[in-house]
Design a protein around this motif. Sequence first.
Motif, PDB file in Angstrom:
ATOM      1  N   GLY A  24       0.791  -1.223   0.000  1.00 43.28           N
ATOM      2  CA  GLY A  24       0.000   0.000   0.000  1.00 43.28           C
ATOM      3  C   GLY A  24       0.823   1.273   0.000  1.00 43.28           C
ATOM      4  O   GLY A  24       0.273   2.367   0.176  1.00 43.28           O
ATOM      5  N   ASN A  25       2.124   1.161  -0.198  1.00 44.04           N
ATOM      6  CA  ASN A  25       2.970   2.356  -0.248  1.00 44.04           C
ATOM      7  C   ASN A  25       2.681   3.196  -1.488  1.00 44.04           C
ATOM      8  O   ASN A  25       2.910   4.408  -1.482  1.00 44.04           O
ATOM      9  CB  ASN A  25       4.450   1.974  -0.224  1.00 44.04           C
ATOM     10  N   TYR A  26       2.218   2.551  -2.555  1.00 44.45           N
ATOM     11  CA  TYR A  26       1.866   3.231  -3.802  1.00 44.45           C
ATOM     12  C   TYR A  26       0.494   2.744  -4.247  1.00 44.45           C
ATOM     13  O   TYR A  26       0.293   1.550  -4.419  1.00 44.45           O
ATOM     14  CB  TYR A  26       2.900   2.960  -4.894  1.00 44.45           C
ATOM     15  N   GLN A  27      -0.428   3.674  -4.420  1.00 47.10           N
ATOM     16  CA  GLN A  27      -1.786   3.359  -4.848  1.00 47.10           C
ATOM     17  C   GLN A  27      -1.882   3.469  -6.372  1.00 47.10           C
ATOM     18  O   GLN A  27      -0.946   3.919  -7.033  1.00 47.10           O
ATOM     19  CB  GLN A  27      -2.779   4.346  -4.199  1.00 47.10           C
ATOM     20  N   ASP A  28      -3.041   3.116  -6.925  1.00 48.00           N
ATOM     21  CA  ASP A  28      -3.294   3.285  -8.354  1.00 48.00           C
ATOM     22  C   ASP A  28      -3.027   4.737  -8.764  1.00 48.00           C
ATOM     23  O   ASP A  28      -3.430   5.665  -8.061  1.00 48.00           O
ATOM     24  CB  ASP A  28      -4.748   2.939  -8.689  1.00 48.00           C
ATOM     25  N   ASP A  29      -2.349   4.879  -9.885  1.00 49.16           N
ATOM     26  CA  ASP A  29      -2.016   6.187 -10.478  1.00 49.16           C
ATOM     27  C   ASP A  29      -1.079   7.035  -9.634  1.00 49.16           C
ATOM     28  O   ASP A  29      -0.878   8.217  -9.921  1.00 49.16           O
ATOM     29  CB  ASP A  29      -3.288   6.978 -10.819  1.00 49.16           C
ATOM     30  N   ALA A  30      -0.482   6.456  -8.582  1.00 47.95           N
ATOM     31  CA  ALA A  30       0.490   7.196  -7.766  1.00 47.95           C
ATOM     32  C   ALA A  30       1.845   7.192  -8.464  1.00 47.95           C
ATOM     33  O   ALA A  30       2.236   6.204  -9.085  1.00 47.95           O
ATOM     34  CB  ALA A  30       0.620   6.565  -6.388  1.00 47.95           C
ATOM     35  N   ARG A  31       2.554   8.297  -8.331  1.00 44.89           N
ATOM     36  CA  ARG A  31       3.902   8.381  -8.888  1.00 44.89           C
ATOM     37  C   ARG A  31       4.846   7.567  -8.015  1.00 44.89           C
ATOM     38  O   ARG A  31       4.760   7.607  -6.788  1.00 44.89           O
ATOM     39  CB  ARG A  31       4.361   9.833  -8.932  1.00 44.89           C
ATOM     40  N   ILE A  32       5.724   6.834  -8.656  1.00 40.03           N
ATOM     41  CA  ILE A  32       6.752   6.078  -7.945  1.00 40.03           C
ATOM     42  C   ILE A  32       8.078   6.818  -8.113  1.00 40.03           C
ATOM     43  O   ILE A  32       8.179   7.716  -8.947  1.00 40.03           O
ATOM     44  CB  ILE A  32       6.851   4.615  -8.464  1.00 40.03           C
TER      45      ILE A  32
END
Length: 120
Positions: A24-32
């Motif tokens: 859950g550190n990065y959600q959908d459409d979140a920038r990595i």
Amino acid sequence: MTFNSDKAIFLQMADRLCDEILAGNYQDDARIPSVREYAVLLQVNTNTAVKAYEALSRDGIIYNKRGLGYFVTPGAKEQILAVRKREFMEQTLPELFRNMRLLGLDLKDIEQAWTTLNAK
């Protein structure tokens, strides 16, 4: 990150990013992190990070917005879960069952160990 020798470093990096998506550190459409940021974070060559991102992009886990960076593809978490569950059922579980037979363990032993480990 400590890398092991049984798998290419770029694949281990890709697995780590998938782990972070699952956590859950990065959600959908979140920038990595950018390729360069991730390479610095994990202390690897930028070309190795590029390979990891290309593999994830090919698999539809991340996508690139030109000039903005890489982002998590919507539904990536579910896709990763499906692949990992299939791999677990096809690869890990048969080996586990083989070892259980060899060691004389049954499901009650496993349940007890599960309970003990989850109590910590």
